[in-house]
Design a protein around this motif. Structure first.
Motif, PDB file in Angstrom:
ATOM      1  N   LYS A 216       0.475  -1.139  -5.028  1.00  0.00           N
ATOM      2  CA  LYS A 216      -0.349  -1.581  -3.906  1.00  0.00           C
ATOM      3  C   LYS A 216      -1.577  -0.676  -3.783  1.00  0.00           C
ATOM      4  O   LYS A 216      -1.459   0.550  -3.838  1.00  0.00           O
ATOM      5  N   GLU A 218      -3.851   1.499  -1.990  1.00  0.00           N
ATOM      6  CA  GLU A 218      -3.640   2.241  -0.749  1.00  0.00           C
ATOM      7  C   GLU A 218      -4.868   2.212   0.163  1.00  0.00           C
ATOM      8  O   GLU A 218      -4.748   2.435   1.369  1.00  0.00           O
ATOM      9  N   CYS A 220      -6.770  -0.630   0.406  1.00  0.00           N
ATOM     10  CA  CYS A 220      -6.606  -1.952   1.033  1.00  0.00           C
ATOM     11  C   CYS A 220      -5.550  -1.898   2.136  1.00  0.00           C
ATOM     12  O   CYS A 220      -5.739  -2.460   3.231  1.00  0.00           O
ATOM     13  N   THR A 221      -4.430  -1.227   1.865  1.00  0.00           N
ATOM     14  CA  THR A 221      -3.356  -1.109   2.849  1.00  0.00           C
ATOM     15  C   THR A 221      -3.858  -0.432   4.122  1.00  0.00           C
ATOM     16  O   THR A 221      -3.581  -0.883   5.235  1.00  0.00           O
ATOM     17  N   GLU A 226      -5.161  -7.497   1.946  1.00  0.00           N
ATOM     18  CA  GLU A 226      -4.229  -7.746   0.856  1.00  0.00           C
ATOM     19  C   GLU A 226      -4.257  -6.588  -0.156  1.00  0.00           C
ATOM     20  O   GLU A 226      -5.286  -6.325  -0.771  1.00  0.00           O
ATOM     21  N   PRO A 227      -3.112  -5.891  -0.346  1.00  0.00           N
ATOM     22  CA  PRO A 227      -3.115  -4.703  -1.206  1.00  0.00           C
ATOM     23  C   PRO A 227      -2.904  -4.993  -2.687  1.00  0.00           C
ATOM     24  O   PRO A 227      -2.986  -4.075  -3.502  1.00  0.00           O
TER      25      PRO A 227
END
Length: 310
Positions: A216, A218, A220-221, A226-227
């Motif tokens: 994922k 990180e 984006c998270t 959306e990651p």
């Protein structure tokens, strides 16, 4: 005069046949340096070998062509200077020749004997690339080099991709190997630390870190988007690893703080080339300013170490 992390080493062909050395294919060497500069040298700095007027006699040339004034090699500093007894350098005064000398180990990263870079390229005094000591010479063994001049020299040979840095000989098998490289090159110049980060990002340990974070992104998270990027044929999502070189001013050798972050390709390029500032890098988190927005990314060192141990 102040240290810059970049160096000009002066070579007098009459005292040392630099052309013969470059033809030998050897890449490691020792070079005498000025005593008053001994504390300025650090591992991971870079420099050039500069040749002035070749005043060798016909007998000394022995059929070889006289060297033109120019830059004949790009070199890497491999460590701090150490005491050595030498001293036949032409520039030394008689009472200086027998005194203890300092030498530094260097590696030749690019041999320019076939196509030396002419000093005429750097004669424009108003240019930020101008370095009077490189152009006109100086009665010493070494002198700090203008970083803009070095950048121009590197550009003229095709960039740092042409250079075989010493750390390429270090295999990265576990995270401690990354920490070792960070400690070793903490005072390296920009070209070295950037190349080191790319080397780390391509390691198997970097892939292990991607896996530990579930592939994922990180960034984006942290931004709440959306990651995942796209799914690969093996069922895993595609991701990349970004390495953050520690700040030499705040680096603590005793703390193995995680310096990796999983990112999507877009954010990876943005971290390297975009409007990004690293605000904080401690044992718990990274804090970036990306396009004027603060993005905090928690570190997962314990979970990553557990995955590696398994």
């Amino acid at each position: 005069m102040e240290p810059t992390g970049y160096w000009t080493f002066f070579s007098n062909p009459k005292m040392w046949a630099i052309d013969e050395f470059l033809l030998s294919g050897e890449v490691y060497d020792l070079f005498s340096v000025a005593r008053w500069q001994k504390d300025w040298f650090k591992k991971g700095q870079l420099g050039v070998i500069r040749v002035g007027h070749d005043q060798r006699t016909k007998e000394q040339l022995n059929g070889k062509k006289r060297l033109r004034r120019g830059i004949y090699a790009i070199i890497e500093i491999l460590g701090s200077p150490f005491l050595s007894i030498s001293g036949d350098e032409l520039w030394l005064e008689k009472d200086e020749k027998e005194k203890p000398r300092y030498s530094v180990e260097i590696k030749y990263l690019q041999n320019l004997l076939r196509r030396p870079i002419s000093l005429d390229h750097f004669r424009e005094e108003e240019s930020p690339e101008y370095d009077k000591y490189l152009v006109h010479g100086f009665q010493t063994a070494s002198i700090p080099l203008n970083p803009h001049t070095f950048e121009s020299i590197i550009s003229s040979i095709g960039g740092t991709e042409k250079l075989e840095f010493e750390f390429f000989n270090t295999r990265i098998r576990q995270y401690e190997d990354i920490h070792f490289l960070e400690r070793t090159y903490i005072h390296g110049v920009r070209e070295v630390t950037e190349a080191l980060s790319v080397y780390i990002e391509k390691s198997h340990v970097a892939l292990d870190y991607q896996r530990s974070s579930g592939f994922k992104c990180e960034i984006c998270t942290a931004l709440g988007i959306e990651p995942f990027y796209f799914e690969t044929p093996n069922g895993e999502y595609y991701a990349e690893t970004h390495h953050v070189m520690p700040n030499p001013q705040t680096y603590d050798n005793s703390i193995s703080s995680l310096s990796l972050i999983t990112v999507c390709p877009n954010h990876h390029r943005q971290l390297h080339y975009g409007k990004v500032k690293l605000l904080e890098n401690n044992h718990e988190k990274f804090a970036f300013e990306i396009d004027d927005e603060i993005v905090a990314v928690p570190k997962g060192l314990q979970s990553f170490q557990k995955l590696v141990e398994e």
